[in-house]
Design a protein around this motif. Structure first.
Motif, PDB file in Angstrom:
ATOM      1  N   ILE A  79     128.769   9.482 -62.843  1.00  0.00           N
ATOM      2  CA  ILE A  79     127.691   8.530 -63.093  1.00  0.00           C
ATOM      3  C   ILE A  79     128.228   7.129 -63.383  1.00  0.00           C
ATOM      4  CG2 ILE A  79     126.148  10.319 -63.946  1.00  0.00           C
ATOM      5  CD1 ILE A  79     126.838   9.518 -66.762  1.00  0.00           C
ATOM      6  N   TRP A  80     129.530   7.006 -63.642  1.00  0.00           N
ATOM      7  CA  TRP A  80     130.126   5.693 -63.907  1.00  0.00           C
ATOM      8  C   TRP A  80     130.665   5.026 -62.653  1.00  0.00           C
ATOM      9  CZ3 TRP A  80     128.468   4.696 -68.457  1.00  0.00           C
ATOM     10  CH2 TRP A  80     128.426   5.672 -69.451  1.00  0.00           C
ATOM     11  N   LEU A  81     130.749   5.769 -61.537  1.00  0.00           N
ATOM     12  CA  LEU A  81     131.384   5.234 -60.349  1.00  0.00           C
ATOM     13  C   LEU A  81     130.626   4.015 -59.807  1.00  0.00           C
ATOM     14  CD1 LEU A  81     133.544   5.451 -58.185  1.00  0.00           C
ATOM     15  CD2 LEU A  81     132.065   7.052 -56.938  1.00  0.00           C
ATOM     16  N   THR A  82     129.319   4.132 -59.726  1.00  0.00           N
ATOM     17  CA  THR A  82     128.533   3.010 -59.205  1.00  0.00           C
ATOM     18  C   THR A  82     128.696   1.767 -60.067  1.00  0.00           C
ATOM     19  OG1 THR A  82     126.909   4.576 -58.321  1.00  0.00           O
ATOM     20  CG2 THR A  82     126.229   2.274 -58.525  1.00  0.00           C
ATOM     21  N   GLN A  83     128.653   1.963 -61.388  1.00  0.00           N
ATOM     22  CA  GLN A  83     128.827   0.836 -62.290  1.00  0.00           C
ATOM     23  C   GLN A  83     130.219   0.236 -62.166  1.00  0.00           C
ATOM     24  OE1 GLN A  83     126.678  -0.707 -64.036  1.00  0.00           O
ATOM     25  NE2 GLN A  83     127.956  -2.002 -65.345  1.00  0.00           N
ATOM     26  N   TYR A  84     131.229   1.092 -62.020  1.00  0.00           N
ATOM     27  CA  TYR A  84     132.602   0.610 -61.870  1.00  0.00           C
ATOM     28  C   TYR A  84     132.751  -0.188 -60.572  1.00  0.00           C
ATOM     29  CZ  TYR A  84     137.645   0.711 -61.161  1.00  0.00           C
ATOM     30  OH  TYR A  84     138.954   0.365 -60.928  1.00  0.00           O
ATOM     31  N   GLN A  85     132.175   0.298 -59.493  1.00  0.00           N
ATOM     32  CA  GLN A  85     132.247  -0.426 -58.227  1.00  0.00           C
ATOM     33  C   GLN A  85     131.543  -1.779 -58.326  1.00  0.00           C
ATOM     34  OE1 GLN A  85     130.555   2.325 -55.436  1.00  0.00           O
ATOM     35  NE2 GLN A  85     132.462   3.493 -55.179  1.00  0.00           N
ATOM     36  N   ARG A  86     130.415  -1.812 -59.004  1.00  0.00           N
ATOM     37  CA  ARG A  86     129.702  -3.082 -59.178  1.00  0.00           C
ATOM     38  C   ARG A  86     130.539  -4.065 -60.000  1.00  0.00           C
ATOM     39  NH1 ARG A  86     125.665  -1.210 -61.584  1.00  0.00           N
ATOM     40  NH2 ARG A  86     124.485  -0.664 -59.705  1.00  0.00           N
ATOM     41  N   MET A  87     131.190  -3.583 -61.023  1.00  0.00           N
ATOM     42  CA  MET A  87     132.043  -4.440 -61.840  1.00  0.00           C
ATOM     43  C   MET A  87     133.223  -4.969 -61.040  1.00  0.00           C
ATOM     44  SD  MET A  87     132.020  -2.319 -65.445  1.00  0.00           S
ATOM     45  CE  MET A  87     133.226  -3.399 -66.183  1.00  0.00           C
ATOM     46  N   GLN A  88     133.789  -4.123 -60.176  1.00  0.00           N
ATOM     47  CA  GLN A  88     134.889  -4.555 -59.325  1.00  0.00           C
ATOM     48  C   GLN A  88     134.440  -5.657 -58.357  1.00  0.00           C
ATOM     49  OE1 GLN A  88     137.698  -3.350 -61.056  1.00  0.00           O
ATOM     50  NE2 GLN A  88     138.505  -3.219 -58.988  1.00  0.00           N
ATOM     51  N   GLU A  89     133.248  -5.508 -57.807  1.00  0.00           N
ATOM     52  CA  GLU A  89     132.721  -6.523 -56.894  1.00  0.00           C
ATOM     53  C   GLU A  89     132.493  -7.847 -57.626  1.00  0.00           C
ATOM     54  OE1 GLU A  89     129.230  -4.817 -55.258  1.00  0.00           O
ATOM     55  OE2 GLU A  89     130.296  -3.349 -54.008  1.00  0.00           O
ATOM     56  N   ASP A  90     131.936  -7.769 -58.837  1.00  0.00           N
ATOM     57  CA  ASP A  90     131.720  -8.987 -59.622  1.00  0.00           C
ATOM     58  C   ASP A  90     133.047  -9.662 -59.962  1.00  0.00           C
ATOM     59  OD1 ASP A  90     129.027  -8.477 -59.514  1.00  0.00           O
ATOM     60  OD2 ASP A  90     128.926  -7.545 -61.506  1.00  0.00           O
ATOM     61  N   LEU A  91     134.041  -8.862 -60.297  1.00  0.00           N
ATOM     62  CA  LEU A  91     135.353  -9.419 -60.620  1.00  0.00           C
ATOM     63  C   LEU A  91     135.981 -10.107 -59.416  1.00  0.00           C
ATOM     64  CD1 LEU A  91     137.688  -9.766 -62.608  1.00  0.00           C
ATOM     65  CD2 LEU A  91     138.536  -7.511 -61.905  1.00  0.00           C
ATOM     66  N   GLN A  92     135.829  -9.503 -58.246  1.00  0.00           N
ATOM     67  CA  GLN A  92     136.369 -10.114 -57.030  1.00  0.00           C
ATOM     68  C   GLN A  92     135.680 -11.445 -56.724  1.00  0.00           C
ATOM     69  OE1 GLN A  92     136.205  -7.540 -53.635  1.00  0.00           O
ATOM     70  NE2 GLN A  92     137.258  -8.973 -52.273  1.00  0.00           N
ATOM     71  N   LYS A  93     134.358 -11.509 -56.913  1.00  0.00           N
ATOM     72  CA  LYS A  93     133.640 -12.761 -56.690  1.00  0.00           C
ATOM     73  C   LYS A  93     134.103 -13.845 -57.662  1.00  0.00           C
ATOM     74  CE  LYS A  93     129.451 -10.563 -54.893  1.00  0.00           C
ATOM     75  NZ  LYS A  93     127.997 -10.305 -55.117  1.00  0.00           N
ATOM     76  N   LEU A  94     134.297 -13.471 -58.923  1.00  0.00           N
ATOM     77  CA  LEU A  94     134.756 -14.445 -59.913  1.00  0.00           C
ATOM     78  C   LEU A  94     136.162 -14.945 -59.586  1.00  0.00           C
ATOM     79  CD1 LEU A  94     133.467 -12.796 -63.220  1.00  0.00           C
ATOM     80  CD2 LEU A  94     132.530 -14.790 -62.037  1.00  0.00           C
ATOM     81  N   ASN A  95     137.011 -14.057 -59.079  1.00  0.00           N
ATOM     82  CA  ASN A  95     138.360 -14.475 -58.684  1.00  0.00           C
ATOM     83  C   ASN A  95     138.318 -15.460 -57.523  1.00  0.00           C
ATOM     84  OD1 ASN A  95     139.705 -12.952 -60.642  1.00  0.00           O
ATOM     85  ND2 ASN A  95     139.824 -11.135 -59.320  1.00  0.00           N
ATOM     86  N   GLU A  96     137.421 -15.236 -56.570  1.00  0.00           N
ATOM     87  CA  GLU A  96     137.284 -16.157 -55.440  1.00  0.00           C
ATOM     88  C   GLU A  96     136.796 -17.531 -55.914  1.00  0.00           C
ATOM     89  OE1 GLU A  96     138.191 -15.780 -52.365  1.00  0.00           O
ATOM     90  OE2 GLU A  96     138.902 -13.728 -52.698  1.00  0.00           O
ATOM     91  N   ILE A  97     135.832 -17.514 -56.829  1.00  0.00           N
ATOM     92  CA  ILE A  97     135.336 -18.786 -57.372  1.00  0.00           C
ATOM     93  C   ILE A  97     136.442 -19.521 -58.113  1.00  0.00           C
ATOM     94  CG2 ILE A  97     133.717 -19.810 -59.029  1.00  0.00           C
ATOM     95  CD1 ILE A  97     131.768 -17.570 -58.351  1.00  0.00           C
ATOM     96  N   ASN A  98     137.235 -18.777 -58.874  1.00  0.00           N
ATOM     97  CA  ASN A  98     138.334 -19.381 -59.620  1.00  0.00           C
ATOM     98  C   ASN A  98     139.376 -19.987 -58.685  1.00  0.00           C
ATOM     99  OD1 ASN A  98     139.923 -20.026 -61.921  1.00  0.00           O
ATOM    100  ND2 ASN A  98     141.120 -18.171 -61.617  1.00  0.00           N
ATOM    101  N   LYS A  99     139.695 -19.285 -57.612  1.00  0.00           N
ATOM    102  CA  LYS A  99     140.658 -19.813 -56.641  1.00  0.00           C
ATOM    103  C   LYS A  99     140.129 -21.084 -55.984  1.00  0.00           C
ATOM    104  CE  LYS A  99     142.806 -15.360 -55.500  1.00  0.00           C
ATOM    105  NZ  LYS A  99     143.038 -14.344 -54.429  1.00  0.00           N
ATOM    106  N   GLY A 100     138.824 -21.080 -55.645  1.00  0.00           N
ATOM    107  CA  GLY A 100     138.239 -22.265 -55.036  1.00  0.00           C
ATOM    108  C   GLY A 100     138.276 -23.466 -55.962  1.00  0.00           C
ATOM    109  N   LEU A 101     137.994 -23.260 -57.239  1.00  0.00           N
ATOM    110  CA  LEU A 101     138.041 -24.353 -58.206  1.00  0.00           C
ATOM    111  C   LEU A 101     139.462 -24.883 -58.386  1.00  0.00           C
ATOM    112  CD1 LEU A 101     135.563 -22.990 -60.907  1.00  0.00           C
ATOM    113  CD2 LEU A 101     135.145 -24.796 -59.219  1.00  0.00           C
TER     114      LEU A 101
END
Length: 216
Positions: A79-101
């Motif tokens: 039951i945690w897999l979906t939440q973990y995958q969503r957190m991983q996706e959010d983390l990847q987006k934040l990393n991309e934003i950080n690299k762009g800045l």
């Protein structure tokens, strides 16, 4: 007298619906407690009312996490897999934003310009000019504020109508008249000089003699 059956449907009256929810929730929790004691069962109940208020029951001696872990182990569902995958996706987006800045900061420092097209360089130049103009306006405003504050501090204080200068023997008095002329009065000590004209004294022959000078 036998109790009549009620029709199982949504109760439209909000007050009656809340009363029924409260009564049946208490009965459900009572049955769950009886199951825990009589049958040595582990029971967990989570309920949300129509007003989104949480009510829960948990058998004594067990935590909610243990219930979830046992459920996953028994059913084979993570039951945690979906939440973990969503957190991983959010983390990847934040990393991309950080690299762009970080890349934009380096470009404004004059680095990482090789991959930019002419239009991108023009946009970057315009952004830099706008930023410089904004900074310059802010600097001028700060300077103007500092100058205004300094001028206010340097303004001469309003002179009192009479200013006294004490030399220790009270021999000098300074007075300012309304025409901003300075009148210096010297009080001659006793005894009066023998060669002093009678008209020089302000008053009788005894006392101090006052001589007035006008300074422009």
């Amino acid at each position: 007298m036998a109790r009549g059956k009620i029709q199982i449907k949504r109760i439209e009256n909000p007050t009656n619906r809340q009363v029924t929810y409260s009564k049946r929730r208490s009965g459900l929790f009572k049955k769950a407690k009886e199951l825990t004691v009589l049958c040595d069962a582990t029971v967990s109940i989570i309920m949300f009312s129509s007003s989104n208020k949480l009510h829960e029951f948990l058998s004594p001696g067990v935590s909610m996490k243990e219930i979830y872990d046992r459920y996953q182990e028994t059913t084979g569902i993570d039951i945690w897999l979906t939440q973990y995958q969503r957190m991983q996706e959010d983390l990847q987006k934040l990393n991309e934003i950080n690299k762009g800045l970080q890349r934009q900061i380096r470009q404004r420092m004059g680095d990482c310009l090789e991959d930019l097209s002419f239009d991108q360089l023009s946009c970057l130049e315009q952004d830099m000019e706008n930023a410089v103009q904004f900074i310059r306006q802010r600097k001028y405003k700060v300077i103007a504020t500092q100058i205004d504050t300094k001028n206010k501090k340097d303004l001469p204080k309003e002179e009192p109508p009479y200013g006294l200068v004490d030399d220790g023997d009270y021999n000098h008095v300074l007075r300012y008249d309304k025409s901003s002329h300075v009148l210096a009065l010297r009080l001659q000590p006793y005894p009066l000089p023998p060669n002093l004209h009678a008209g020089g004294a302000a008053g009788t022959g005894s006392g101090s003699c006052v001589t007035t000078y006008t300074l422009h």
